[in-house]
Design a protein around this motif. Sequence first.
Motif, mmCIF file in Angstrom:
data_model
loop_
_atom_site.group_PDB
_atom_site.id
_atom_site.type_symbol
_atom_site.label_atom_id
_atom_site.label_comp_id
_atom_site.label_asym_id
_atom_site.label_seq_id
_atom_site.Cartn_x
_atom_site.Cartn_y
_atom_site.Cartn_z
ATOM 1 N N ALA A 1 0.995 -1.290 0.112
ATOM 2 C CA ALA A 1 -0.370 -0.054 -0.310
ATOM 3 C C ALA A 1 0.401 1.470 -0.264
ATOM 4 O O ALA A 1 0.669 2.227 -0.709
ATOM 5 N N VAL A 2 2.000 1.265 1.023
ATOM 6 C CA VAL A 2 2.631 2.052 0.760
ATOM 7 C C VAL A 2 3.395 2.690 0.179
ATOM 8 O O VAL A 2 3.572 3.888 -1.379
ATOM 9 N N ASN A 3 3.571 1.246 -1.207
ATOM 10 C CA ASN A 3 5.187 1.796 -2.554
ATOM 11 C C ASN A 3 3.568 1.869 -3.568
ATOM 12 O O ASN A 3 3.842 2.631 -4.635
ATOM 13 N N ALA A 4 2.587 1.814 -2.794
ATOM 14 C CA ALA A 4 1.144 1.954 -4.060
ATOM 15 C C ALA A 4 1.308 3.445 -4.753
ATOM 16 O O ALA A 4 0.422 4.441 -5.358
ATOM 17 N N MET A 5 1.520 4.554 -3.278
ATOM 18 C CA MET A 5 1.266 6.025 -3.422
ATOM 19 C C MET A 5 2.014 6.354 -4.630
ATOM 20 O O MET A 5 3.085 6.663 -5.056
ATOM 21 N N PRO A 6 1.662 7.611 -4.813
ATOM 22 C CA PRO A 6 2.083 8.284 -6.346
ATOM 23 C C PRO A 6 3.805 9.173 -5.706
ATOM 24 O O PRO A 6 4.449 9.155 -7.280
ATOM 25 N N ILE A 7 3.407 9.304 -4.620
ATOM 26 C CA ILE A 7 5.028 9.809 -3.705
ATOM 27 C C ILE A 7 5.507 9.157 -2.843
ATOM 28 O O ILE A 7 4.456 8.436 -2.222
ATOM 29 N N PRO A 8 6.950 8.901 -2.512
ATOM 30 C CA PRO A 8 7.480 8.412 -1.438
ATOM 31 C C PRO A 8 6.673 8.940 -0.527
ATOM 32 O O PRO A 8 6.827 9.804 -0.358
ATOM 33 N N LEU A 9 6.576 8.123 0.805
ATOM 34 C CA LEU A 9 5.951 9.038 1.982
ATOM 35 C C LEU A 9 7.246 8.469 2.725
ATOM 36 O O LEU A 9 8.189 8.021 2.957
ATOM 37 N N ALA A 10 7.315 10.309 2.962
ATOM 38 C CA ALA A 10 9.194 10.581 4.000
ATOM 39 C C ALA A 10 8.087 11.238 5.179
ATOM 40 O O ALA A 10 6.923 11.470 5.097
ATOM 41 N N GLN A 11 9.271 11.410 6.285
ATOM 42 C CA GLN A 11 8.573 11.965 7.882
ATOM 43 C C GLN A 11 8.307 13.481 7.557
ATOM 44 O O GLN A 11 8.732 13.811 6.644
ATOM 45 N N GLY A 12 6.734 13.943 8.589
ATOM 46 C CA GLY A 12 6.114 15.662 7.893
ATOM 47 C C GLY A 12 5.635 15.128 7.321
ATOM 48 O O GLY A 12 4.952 16.363 6.949
ATOM 49 N N ALA A 13 4.972 14.042 6.282
ATOM 50 C CA ALA A 13 3.941 13.713 5.318
ATOM 51 C C ALA A 13 2.461 14.042 6.035
ATOM 52 O O ALA A 13 2.390 13.473 6.665
ATOM 53 N N ASP B 1 -5.607 20.229 -2.294
ATOM 54 C CA ASP B 1 -6.407 20.820 -1.161
ATOM 55 C C ASP B 1 -6.599 20.941 0.263
ATOM 56 O O ASP B 1 -7.425 21.080 1.266
ATOM 57 N N LEU B 2 -5.008 20.915 0.414
ATOM 58 C CA LEU B 2 -4.740 22.072 1.609
ATOM 59 C C LEU B 2 -4.833 23.168 1.457
ATOM 60 O O LEU B 2 -5.595 23.520 2.451
ATOM 61 N N LEU B 3 -5.018 23.928 0.014
ATOM 62 C CA LEU B 3 -5.215 25.152 0.266
ATOM 63 C C LEU B 3 -6.156 25.164 0.400
ATOM 64 O O LEU B 3 -7.175 26.804 0.346
ATOM 65 N N ILE C 1 6.519 36.812 15.390
ATOM 66 C CA ILE C 1 7.012 35.548 14.971
ATOM 67 C C ILE C 1 7.435 35.060 13.590
ATOM 68 O O ILE C 1 6.969 36.270 12.791
ATOM 69 N N ALA C 2 8.935 34.575 13.823
ATOM 70 C CA ALA C 2 9.733 35.416 12.173
ATOM 71 C C ALA C 2 10.386 33.616 11.747
ATOM 72 O O ALA C 2 10.497 32.873 12.899
ATOM 73 N N ARG C 3 10.118 34.156 10.616
ATOM 74 C CA ARG C 3 10.173 32.432 10.213
ATOM 75 C C ARG C 3 11.432 32.857 7.963
ATOM 76 O O ARG C 3 10.402 33.954 8.296
ATOM 77 N N GLY C 4 11.865 32.070 8.047
ATOM 78 C CA GLY C 4 12.288 32.517 7.200
ATOM 79 C C GLY C 4 11.674 31.803 5.637
ATOM 80 O O GLY C 4 10.797 31.262 5.966
ATOM 81 N N GLY C 5 11.304 32.586 4.411
ATOM 82 C CA GLY C 5 10.797 31.407 3.372
ATOM 83 C C GLY C 5 11.299 30.192 3.159
ATOM 84 O O GLY C 5 12.003 29.413 3.894
ATOM 85 N N GLY C 6 9.766 29.643 2.663
ATOM 86 C CA GLY C 6 9.882 27.672 2.595
ATOM 87 C C GLY C 6 9.070 27.831 1.449
ATOM 88 O O GLY C 6 8.892 28.112 0.515
ATOM 89 N N ALA C 7 9.121 26.623 0.399
ATOM 90 C CA ALA C 7 8.146 26.193 0.750
ATOM 91 C C ALA C 7 6.985 25.839 0.537
ATOM 92 O O ALA C 7 6.350 26.379 1.780
ATOM 93 N N LEU C 8 5.090 25.915 -0.221
ATOM 94 C CA LEU C 8 4.395 26.066 0.527
ATOM 95 C C LEU C 8 3.390 25.279 1.645
ATOM 96 O O LEU C 8 3.099 25.828 2.072
ATOM 97 N N GLU C 9 4.260 24.306 1.278
ATOM 98 C CA GLU C 9 3.949 23.270 2.550
ATOM 99 C C GLU C 9 4.325 23.361 3.639
ATOM 100 O O GLU C 9 4.086 23.186 5.357
ATOM 101 N N GLU C 10 6.236 24.054 3.306
ATOM 102 C CA GLU C 10 6.523 24.560 4.787
ATOM 103 C C GLU C 10 6.360 25.490 5.023
ATOM 104 O O GLU C 10 6.312 25.033 6.965
#
Length: 327
Positions: A74-86, A117-119, A211-220
């Motif tokens: 089931a994990v290998n059938a995902m369209p993208i590799p499963l990683a911590q934080g997903a 979906d998240l947006l 509250i400060a943070r630099g730039g990053g990807a949308l999901e970050e």
Amino acid sequence: MTSPLPDKAADTTAEQPWPVRVLSLKISDYVDRMSQLWVEGQVVQFNPRGGTAFLTLRDPDVDMSLSVSVPMNAVNAMPIPLAQGARVVLQAKPTFWTKRGTLQLEARQIRPVGIGDLLARVEILKRTLAAEGVFDAERKRPIPFLPRRVGLVTGRNSAAEKDVVENARRRWPAVVFEIREVAVQGSSAVTEVVAALRELDALPTVDVIVIARGGGALEELLPFSNEAMIRAVAEARTPVISAIGHDVDQPLLDLGADWRASTPTDAGKKVVPDAARERSTVDGARDRLRRALVRRVESERSGLRALVSRPVMADPVALVRARRQEV
């Protein structure tokens, strides 16, 4: 003869308790009757072992998690590799292990939660909070002119911390910071930022919090559009400045905070006044006051000279002599 065990938990007493095995079996029986369900969360641990993967699924808003087992196919059938934080959604059946007394989920399917979906969820949350008045201008608190102490919530050894502190001290060298370094992305970001915010908000000498943070990807940057964080900012006693990412990044924290800085550098410039400019303003005011005082003194002096130059002032008894003959 041993008395029979009570059938219901409410019927147990100190004299007639249930053995651990009975309670465990009853919990297991109750859980077994639960149907399959779909559940969403964030993967904080991922450990594949042979044909099964074991992971910890955490709620993105609060510190709650469940253990999950899922077949590797089931994990290998995902369209993208499963990683911590997903962020994932999975179909699972709750199970209770009687020997260990633990609850876990046995997953059948697992799917990634897409950015779209998240947006969409962020947009729904935005409309909900706006309808509640959380973003209203009337509830924004003014940023103090010269804070006694500045609270700063930022990443560990981050460029954002350096940008805020250095730019603030460049403008006002005596500024004092109370810094809390936390995770600003990943599964623990929301809970750590909220905890640091509340800790600083409780300090009476902290007059503003950044509250400060630099730039990053949308999901970050998604933790800074989290409902729990936005509500914590809205409930804070202390004014809050949002300094997340770059000018083009607009997490919901920007709307919930009392002032939005386009970058951490901008926040450093906003949080304290410019000492050189304020000194110049004071010097200018002092100079204008001095010139106004000189003009007033000179005006009064001229009036006094004009008064003294009158004939009656030059010879005060002349009027008396003129009237003496009449007497």
